[in-house]
Enzyme design. Structure first.
Site, mmCIF file in Angstrom:
data_model
loop_
_atom_site.group_PDB
_atom_site.id
_atom_site.type_symbol
_atom_site.label_atom_id
_atom_site.label_comp_id
_atom_site.label_asym_id
_atom_site.label_seq_id
_atom_site.Cartn_x
_atom_site.Cartn_y
_atom_site.Cartn_z
ATOM 1 N N HIS A 128 0.291 4.145 8.096
ATOM 2 C CA HIS A 128 -0.994 4.943 8.754
ATOM 3 C C HIS A 128 -0.379 6.052 9.333
ATOM 4 C CE1 HIS A 128 -4.107 2.160 7.721
ATOM 5 N NE2 HIS A 128 -3.478 1.297 8.362
ATOM 6 N N HIS A 168 0.984 -1.149 0.164
ATOM 7 C CA HIS A 168 -0.058 -0.086 0.008
ATOM 8 C C HIS A 168 0.875 1.186 -0.084
ATOM 9 C CE1 HIS A 168 -3.684 -2.266 0.991
ATOM 10 N NE2 HIS A 168 -2.932 -3.105 1.495
ATOM 11 N N LEU A 169 0.668 1.869 -1.161
ATOM 12 C CA LEU A 169 1.731 3.110 -1.217
ATOM 13 C C LEU A 169 0.892 4.472 -0.945
ATOM 14 C CD1 LEU A 169 3.819 2.268 -4.236
ATOM 15 C CD2 LEU A 169 4.409 2.164 -1.911
ATOM 16 N N ARG A 170 -0.244 4.466 -0.790
ATOM 17 C CA ARG A 170 -1.229 5.442 -0.200
ATOM 18 C C ARG A 170 -1.532 6.730 -1.339
ATOM 19 N NH1 ARG A 170 -3.563 2.118 2.749
ATOM 20 N NH2 ARG A 170 -2.944 1.688 4.744
ATOM 21 N N HIS A 189 -3.149 -12.379 1.884
ATOM 22 C CA HIS A 189 -2.733 -12.766 3.452
ATOM 23 C C HIS A 189 -3.589 -13.926 3.932
ATOM 24 C CE1 HIS A 189 -6.415 -9.922 3.098
ATOM 25 N NE2 HIS A 189 -5.611 -8.834 3.096
ATOM 26 N N ASP A 208 1.926 -6.992 2.852
ATOM 27 C CA ASP A 208 0.870 -6.062 3.266
ATOM 28 C C ASP A 208 1.253 -4.976 3.699
ATOM 29 O OD1 ASP A 208 -1.866 -5.209 3.491
ATOM 30 O OD2 ASP A 208 -2.382 -6.704 4.807
ATOM 31 N N ASP A 236 -8.451 -5.167 -2.206
ATOM 32 C CA ASP A 236 -8.100 -5.342 -0.919
ATOM 33 C C ASP A 236 -8.240 -4.487 0.246
ATOM 34 O OD1 ASP A 236 -6.128 -6.934 0.830
ATOM 35 O OD2 ASP A 236 -5.139 -5.041 1.150
ATOM 36 N N HIS A 244 -9.359 -10.335 -1.034
ATOM 37 C CA HIS A 244 -9.271 -10.328 0.532
ATOM 38 C C HIS A 244 -10.393 -11.010 0.982
ATOM 39 C CE1 HIS A 244 -9.042 -7.344 4.385
ATOM 40 N NE2 HIS A 244 -10.175 -8.238 4.310
ATOM 41 N N ASN A 247 -6.566 0.835 -3.084
ATOM 42 C CA ASN A 247 -7.373 1.495 -2.102
ATOM 43 C C ASN A 247 -6.604 2.780 -1.805
ATOM 44 O OD1 ASN A 247 -5.258 0.043 -0.796
ATOM 45 N ND2 ASN A 247 -6.559 -0.086 1.098
#
Length: 425
Positions: free
Chosen positions: A307, A58-60, A230, A303, A150, A177, A90
């Protein structure tokens, strides 16, 4: 282009030799090489592996650059020994159109630290109601081949079937997921003895296992490719084992944290240990490790879920699930598997590259192959200090733990992204 001579290095656990990198490829692998124009890296006691490949990052960016950017996540990946990562959809806006996946792909190219391959959303806005522009994303400059919601399960079986049928046309993959949402409403951790004692709503193992069982049947019926994200329970392992025995086109991943940490970590109420799927039991960990060794679980995927402080350093119930993983994954693999270099290369490089179709990655260092590789010091031990991580976030579950192994160098197409354990740029 630059030339580098790594001397006296073990290639995937083999006997010490010299490895010459020139013009973006491995030029020679032999004893007593000489290259006066090359920068020499002393590889004594070190191991050269094909560059690691992460199928679940997840690179946001776009949308949550306060938690991570493509550049900061790419730097974390390079420092972890990765040369390619697959970026989950996402983001905000969601990567459900050709325009957004191309933006992520271009940001990865501009950073130039790892190859960033976007994963497209299965459904519009991750809402689980109608299919996203799968064909347009596949035909875009990013050439998306893996699609996932995901963080959200594609819970509607009819929609999941349609997605599997759609991507079959270009040999794409749906990465699920696995979480039956009606069984996990309000869940805070694994359902079991610890959740009962703590008075927290549990996330039952069957919520994962039921979706995997359904989806392998759908994939078998359609004849399409399914990837399970996962995996976290012993029951899921058995469902996958049976599916593979029948020849279903299914692959699966396990995260480093599900190989090491149990649900007992929740007893501290430290939200850094809140993750989805949740940390499970010691019995689940044993089953996951055995499945990873025998190939029922195909790969280790991080994964990596950064945050911002306000989303993690709060009450357990309000904290967002997820942990950092890119800079510590190889150390956890060494801790769990030991120095089984061929197995590590298979589970963390060759197989994920093959699943994702990333040409030039996941290839052992040998004359003529692209110089995408990492060099590891297996004897080193390091204490994880969150403030020293390259990620913009600090939510690592391994803070102040001492872990084995250290990435000494990472090369992307012959150019170093990491040297002497430090990012080059």
């Amino acid at each position: 282009m630059s030339a580098y001579l790594i001397t006296n290095v073990s290639v995937v656990g083999g006997p010490p030799t010299d490895l010459l990198i020139r013009d973006g490829v491995v030029a020679e692998v032999a004893d007593d090489l000489s290259a006066p124009d090359a920068t020499v890296v002393d590889g004594t006691g070190l191991v050269a592996l094909p560059g690691l490949v992460d199928l679940h990052t997840h690179l946001r960016e776009p949308g949550r650059e306060d938690a991570e950017t493509v550049e900061s996540g790419s730097r974390a990946a390079a420092l972890g020994g990765y040369t390619a990562v697959c970026a989950m959809a996402n983001t905000s806006p969601v990567a459900d159109t050709a325009g957004v996946v191309e933006q992520v792909w271009r940001l990865g190219r501009e950073a130039g630290l790892v190859d960033v391959q976007p994963i497209g959303a299965v459904t519009v806005g991750l809402a689980g109601e109608r299919l996203a522009e799968l064909g347009a994303m596949a035909d875009s400059a990013a050439r998306v081949r893996i699609f996932s919601d995901d963080g959200h399960c594609v819970a509607d079986p009819k929609l999941m079937r349609r997605a599997l049928e759609y991507v079959k046309a270009f040999d794409g993959i749906i990465a699920q997921h696995a979480e039956e949402p009606r069984l996990t409403e309000g869940a805070q951790m694994h359902e079991g003895e610890v959740s009962t004692r703590l008075g927290l709503i549990g996330w039952p193992a069957v919520a994962e296992e039921a979706i995997i069982a359904r989806d392998v049947l759908l994939a078998e019926h359609v004849g399409s490719r399914l990837h399970v994200c996962h995996v976290s329970t012993a029951g899921s392992v058995e469902v996958l084992r049976q599916a593979k025995a029948r020849g279903v086109r299914v692959t699966a991943e396990v995260t480093p944290h599900h190989l090491l940490l149990t649900d007992e970590r929740a007893e501290t109420y430290d939200p850094v240990f809140k993750v989805n799927p949740p940390l499970r039991t010691a019995a689940d960990i044993a089953a996951l490790r055995a499945a990873l060794a025998d190939g029922v679980i195909d790969i280790i995927a991080t994964d990596h879920a950064p945050h911002a402080v306000e989303d993690k350093e709060c009450e357990w119930a309000y904290a967002r699930p997820g942990m950092l993983g890119l800079e510590t994954a190889l150390s956890i693999a060494l801790d769990v598997l030991g120095p089984e270099w061929d197995l590590i290369a298979e589970r963390m490089s060759r197989t994920p590259a093959r699943i994702a179709g990333l040409t030039g990655h996941g290839v052992d260092p040998a004359p003529g192959v692209p110089a995408n590789l990492t060099v590891v010091d297996p004897a080193a031990r390091r204490t994880i200090e969150p403030a020293e991580l390259a990620s913009r976030s600090r939510n690592t579950p391994y803070a102040r733990m001492t872990l084995p192994g250290r990435i000494v160098a990472t090369f992307l197409r012959g150019e170093p992204t990491v040297l002497d354990g430090k990012a080059v740029k």
